[in-house]
Motif scaffolding. Structure first.
Motif, short mmCIF file in Angstrom:
data_model
loop_
_atom_site.label_atom_id
_atom_site.label_comp_id
_atom_site.label_asym_id
_atom_site.label_seq_id
_atom_site.Cartn_x
_atom_site.Cartn_y
_atom_site.Cartn_z
N UNK A 198 49.61 47.68 56.16
CA UNK A 198 48.80 47.85 54.95
C UNK A 198 48.71 46.54 54.17
N UNK A 199 49.85 45.89 53.95
CA UNK A 199 49.83 44.63 53.21
C UNK A 199 49.15 43.53 54.02
N UNK A 200 49.37 43.53 55.32
CA UNK A 200 48.70 42.55 56.17
C UNK A 200 47.18 42.69 56.06
N UNK A 201 46.69 43.91 56.07
CA UNK A 201 45.24 44.13 55.94
C UNK A 201 44.73 43.74 54.56
N UNK A 202 45.55 43.91 53.54
CA UNK A 202 45.15 43.49 52.20
C UNK A 202 45.02 41.97 52.13
N UNK A 203 45.96 41.27 52.79
CA UNK A 203 45.86 39.82 52.84
C UNK A 203 44.61 39.38 53.59
N UNK A 204 44.29 40.06 54.68
CA UNK A 204 43.06 39.75 55.42
C UNK A 204 41.83 40.01 54.56
N UNK A 205 41.87 41.09 53.78
CA UNK A 205 40.75 41.39 52.87
C UNK A 205 40.53 40.23 51.91
N UNK A 206 41.64 39.70 51.37
CA UNK A 206 41.52 38.56 50.44
C UNK A 206 40.94 37.35 51.16
N UNK A 207 41.45 37.06 52.35
CA UNK A 207 40.99 35.88 53.09
C UNK A 207 39.53 35.99 53.50
N UNK A 208 39.04 37.21 53.65
CA UNK A 208 37.63 37.42 54.03
C UNK A 208 36.72 37.58 52.81
N UNK A 209 37.29 37.48 51.61
CA UNK A 209 36.48 37.58 50.40
C UNK A 209 36.05 39.00 50.07
N UNK A 210 36.86 39.99 50.43
CA UNK A 210 36.45 41.38 50.27
C UNK A 210 36.94 42.03 48.98
N UNK A 211 37.73 41.32 48.18
CA UNK A 211 38.14 41.87 46.88
C UNK A 211 37.02 41.64 45.87
N UNK A 212 36.69 42.68 45.13
CA UNK A 212 35.62 42.58 44.14
C UNK A 212 36.15 42.20 42.76
N UNK A 213 37.41 42.58 42.46
CA UNK A 213 37.96 42.35 41.14
C UNK A 213 39.30 41.64 41.24
N UNK A 214 39.55 40.71 40.32
CA UNK A 214 40.82 39.98 40.31
C UNK A 214 42.00 40.91 40.10
N UNK A 215 41.81 41.92 39.26
CA UNK A 215 42.94 42.81 38.97
C UNK A 215 43.36 43.60 40.21
N UNK A 216 42.42 43.88 41.11
CA UNK A 216 42.78 44.57 42.36
C UNK A 216 43.68 43.68 43.22
N UNK A 217 43.33 42.40 43.32
CA UNK A 217 44.14 41.47 44.09
C UNK A 217 45.50 41.26 43.44
#
Length: 299
Positions: A198-217
């Motif tokens: 789960x955390x690994x996929x969240x890091x990948x989401x960040x690296x791919x620019x998939x977070x929409x809001x800073x507070x989510x990251x």
């Protein structure tokens, strides 16, 4: 005939199916490239510049059906065979070089590029995770070899690898946003070792620019920044330097269907995209990017 030059059957099937469908094959183009020697030669010279630490910018233009996409895919095959990372994206009504606060069309293009990252062993895209895992595994093995017989615990090994990650990325300190990039890679590494998918996929989401809001990251990763519509090209430059540092020859991005900028009906948005294109051109040719090739195609 394809059979006369002993094309592998799998590749021959891909080529024939694509041509029968009226589209450019995604692989095997070297077998059918004819009459493009001058263009290919010029682009291969750019590849040498990129490999030596420079950056290049090219436009490929021509009428509809003149073979622009074919040429881009041919160069992609050449570059991957030489050890480059290549990513491609087509602009569309939903993707541009820069958008607005509401539509983030530039970020959409970055996400498309990240999803289409390709290397020679993964030529059809989605290679970012493979690149990271191969690199991290190589660091782990190097650290383990150096520490053999030293009584180092597993947790200490994980921290030593994390230090190696920081050493690699923070050597690029002149590049904006490098520290956050390094932090996310460390999070990715530790999640990988803990089998925390789960955390690994969240890091990948960040690296791919998939977070929409800073507070989510911030909640998910403890990182207070995200890749956004205004700064995504800074991360392209980081990726180019990063890929070169971990053993690849450089990073080439190919953005096709540039006609969509011209077609944009809103004059301010259209002008903003031309200015973003100029910024990318200037960064490439004024030494503000390294190991990076930019190729744009359009009618």
């Amino acid at each position: 005939m394809l059979d006369d030059i002993k094309v592998p059957k799998r590749i021959a099937n891909i080529i024939m199916n694509a041509l029968q469908g009226g589209v450019v094959p995604r692989t095997g183009l070297g077998y059918i490239a004819v009459g493009r020697d001058a263009e290919i030669s010029a682009l291969l010279k750019d590849i040498e510049i990129i490999e030596n630490g420079g950056a290049t910018f090219r436009f490929i233009t021509g009428n509809y059906g003149s073979g622009k996409t074919f040429l881009l895919q041919t160069i992609k095959e050449h570059a991957m065979a030489k050890g480059f990372v290549v990513a491609d994206a087509d602009l569309s009504p939903e993707r541009a070089l820069i958008g607005t606060v509401m539509n983030k069309k530039g970020l959409a293009t970055f996400r498309e590029l990240m999803g289409n990252i390709s290397i020679n062993t993964s030529p059809t895209g989605a290679a970012l995770e493979k690149i990271l895992d191969n690199w991290l595994n190589s660091i782990w093995m190097e650290v383990a070899k150096n520490m053999a017989g030293g009584g180092i615990s597993g947790n200490q090994m994980i921290e030593l690898v994390a230090n190696q990650i920081y050493d690699t990325i923070l050597g690029m300190s002149e590049l904006i946003n490098g520290f956050d990039f390094a932090n996310v890679l460390v999070i990715y590494w530790k999640a990988k070792q803990a089998n925390d998918k789960e955390t690994k996929n969240k890091a990948l989401r960040w690296l791919r620019g998939e977070y929409r809001l800073k507070r989510e990251a911030q909640v998910d990763l403890g990182i207070s920044s995200i890749i956004n519509d205004d700064d995504w090209f800074n991360y392209i430059k980081i990726y180019a330097d990063f890929f070169a540092k971990i053993g690849y020859k450089g990073f080439i991005i190919m953005i096709d269907e540039m006609i969509n900028i011209y077609k944009c009906s809103h004059p301010v948005t259209r002008q903003n995209n031309y200015e973003r294109m100029l910024n990318m051109y200037n960064d490439a040719l004024q030494g503000k990017a390294r190991h990076l090739g930019i190729i744009m195609g359009g009618t």
